[in-house]
Scaffold this motif. Structure first.
Motif, PDB file in Angstrom:
ATOM      1  N   VAL A   1      28.460 121.377  34.781  1.00  0.00           N
ATOM      2  CA  VAL A   1      27.602 120.348  34.175  1.00  0.00           C
ATOM      3  C   VAL A   1      26.698 120.982  33.108  1.00  0.00           C
ATOM      4  O   VAL A   1      26.510 120.410  32.026  1.00  0.00           O
ATOM      5  N   ALA A   2      26.173 122.173  33.393  1.00  0.00           N
ATOM      6  CA  ALA A   2      25.301 122.849  32.432  1.00  0.00           C
ATOM      7  C   ALA A   2      26.066 123.214  31.156  1.00  0.00           C
ATOM      8  O   ALA A   2      25.554 123.032  30.040  1.00  0.00           O
ATOM      9  N   VAL A   3      27.286 123.721  31.308  1.00  0.00           N
ATOM     10  CA  VAL A   3      28.084 124.076  30.126  1.00  0.00           C
ATOM     11  C   VAL A   3      28.446 122.827  29.330  1.00  0.00           C
ATOM     12  O   VAL A   3      28.398 122.832  28.098  1.00  0.00           O
ATOM     13  N   ALA A   4      28.803 121.743  30.019  1.00  0.00           N
ATOM     14  CA  ALA A   4      29.120 120.493  29.319  1.00  0.00           C
ATOM     15  C   ALA A   4      27.900 119.967  28.570  1.00  0.00           C
ATOM     16  O   ALA A   4      28.012 119.525  27.418  1.00  0.00           O
ATOM     17  N   ALA A   5      26.723 120.025  29.186  1.00  0.00           N
ATOM     18  CA  ALA A   5      25.499 119.576  28.525  1.00  0.00           C
ATOM     19  C   ALA A   5      25.180 120.458  27.318  1.00  0.00           C
ATOM     20  O   ALA A   5      24.761 119.961  26.260  1.00  0.00           O
ATOM     21  N   PHE A   6      25.385 121.766  27.457  1.00  0.00           N
ATOM     22  CA  PHE A   6      25.135 122.692  26.356  1.00  0.00           C
ATOM     23  C   PHE A   6      26.080 122.401  25.186  1.00  0.00           C
ATOM     24  O   PHE A   6      25.642 122.335  24.026  1.00  0.00           O
ATOM     25  N   CYS A   7      27.361 122.203  25.472  1.00  0.00           N
ATOM     26  CA  CYS A   7      28.331 121.901  24.407  1.00  0.00           C
ATOM     27  C   CYS A   7      27.999 120.570  23.733  1.00  0.00           C
ATOM     28  O   CYS A   7      28.105 120.445  22.509  1.00  0.00           O
ATOM     29  N   TYR A   8      27.599 119.581  24.500  1.00  0.00           N
ATOM     30  CA  TYR A   8      27.213 118.298  23.938  1.00  0.00           C
ATOM     31  C   TYR A   8      25.993 118.451  23.019  1.00  0.00           C
ATOM     32  O   TYR A   8      25.961 117.879  21.918  1.00  0.00           O
TER      33      TYR A   8
ATOM     34  N   TRP B   1      35.504 127.909  13.732  1.00  0.00           N
ATOM     35  CA  TRP B   1      35.594 128.673  14.982  1.00  0.00           C
ATOM     36  C   TRP B   1      35.207 127.844  16.197  1.00  0.00           C
ATOM     37  O   TRP B   1      35.379 128.283  17.334  1.00  0.00           O
ATOM     38  N   LEU B   2      34.693 126.651  15.995  1.00  0.00           N
ATOM     39  CA  LEU B   2      34.209 125.833  17.103  1.00  0.00           C
ATOM     40  C   LEU B   2      35.281 125.521  18.150  1.00  0.00           C
ATOM     41  O   LEU B   2      35.003 125.648  19.350  1.00  0.00           O
ATOM     42  N   PRO B   3      36.512 125.166  17.781  1.00  0.00           N
ATOM     43  CA  PRO B   3      37.514 124.919  18.829  1.00  0.00           C
ATOM     44  C   PRO B   3      37.798 126.152  19.696  1.00  0.00           C
ATOM     45  O   PRO B   3      38.030 126.029  20.899  1.00  0.00           O
ATOM     46  N   TYR B   4      37.753 127.327  19.086  1.00  0.00           N
ATOM     47  CA  TYR B   4      38.012 128.545  19.856  1.00  0.00           C
ATOM     48  C   TYR B   4      36.886 128.810  20.851  1.00  0.00           C
ATOM     49  O   TYR B   4      37.134 129.187  21.998  1.00  0.00           O
ATOM     50  N   TRP B   5      35.638 128.628  20.395  1.00  0.00           N
ATOM     51  CA  TRP B   5      34.498 128.822  21.302  1.00  0.00           C
ATOM     52  C   TRP B   5      34.522 127.803  22.427  1.00  0.00           C
ATOM     53  O   TRP B   5      34.221 128.129  23.578  1.00  0.00           O
TER      54      TRP B   5
ATOM     55  N   ILE C   1      37.141 128.909  24.929  1.00  0.00           N
ATOM     56  CA  ILE C   1      36.636 129.990  25.780  1.00  0.00           C
ATOM     57  C   ILE C   1      35.685 129.426  26.832  1.00  0.00           C
ATOM     58  O   ILE C   1      35.765 129.796  28.014  1.00  0.00           O
ATOM     59  N   ALA C   2      34.791 128.525  26.432  1.00  0.00           N
ATOM     60  CA  ALA C   2      33.878 127.911  27.396  1.00  0.00           C
ATOM     61  C   ALA C   2      34.656 127.136  28.453  1.00  0.00           C
ATOM     62  O   ALA C   2      34.324 127.189  29.644  1.00  0.00           O
ATOM     63  N   GLY C   3      35.707 126.438  28.042  1.00  0.00           N
ATOM     64  CA  GLY C   3      36.538 125.707  28.995  1.00  0.00           C
ATOM     65  C   GLY C   3      37.235 126.633  29.974  1.00  0.00           C
ATOM     66  O   GLY C   3      37.316 126.342  31.177  1.00  0.00           O
TER      67      GLY C   3
END
Length: 175
Positions: A144-151, A111-115, A118-120
């Protein structure tokens, strides 16, 4: 510090107190104009939901391993430290726990690509709204916060998968 970490690892009551303190503090931070009783009630609600979720997880792990919650906490601590027990019964319980956790991680990976998609979409929507409104600072910070969270999620997932795969191979090795 070691005894505090061990106490928090083994004691659901200690975890509940920590969640209550954090939930109340964060509520007070974000709702400064509210009455302090509202802070405590919301903190208690967050605590009840979190403790309920943790209890279900502990019960499920207990059924998988055949151990009580304290035994499951000890097994997870030993997994984090990459300790392989010499007792065959402990090895079997740890193997079942590792297989269960690894299976959950691998199933969730589908499910990771779908999440991420959605974040993108949320990030793109925020950037578009920021460009339209003429205030791109908050959307840029949010991006930046969402990118850091995904990383961070990717790093934790990769580390945890490597840990469980290592433990699976160490538990299968008879030596």
């Amino acid at each position: 510090m070691h005894s505090l970490k061990l106490w928090l690892d083994r004691s659901p009551a200690a975890q509940a107190v920590m969640i209550l303190a954090l939930g109340t503090g964060l509520t007070a931070l974000f709702r400064q104009g509210s009455h302090p009783l509202v802070w405590v009630v919301q903190g208690a609600f967050y605590t009840a939901v979190s403790v309920g979720f943790l209890a279900v997880q502990r019960r499920r792990a207990g059924r998988v391993t055949g151990k009580d919650p304290r035994g499951v906490a000890d097994l997870t601590r030993r997994i984090r430290h990459r300790e392989v027990p010499s007792d065959p019964g402990e090895r079997e319980a740890m193997r079942r726990l590792v297989d269960d956790q690894l299976g959950k991680l691998e199933r969730a990976g589908r499910w990771l690509p779908y999440w991420l998609g959605i974040a993108g979409l949320v990030v793109v929507g925020m950037l578009v709204l920021g460009a339209i409104s003429g205030s791109p600072v908050f959307p840029a910070i949010f991006t930046v916060a969402v990118a850091a969270f995904c990383y961070a999620i990717f790093r934790m997932r990769r580390h945890t998968l490597a840990l469980y795969r290592h433990m699976r191979s160490a538990l299968e090795d008879p030596s």
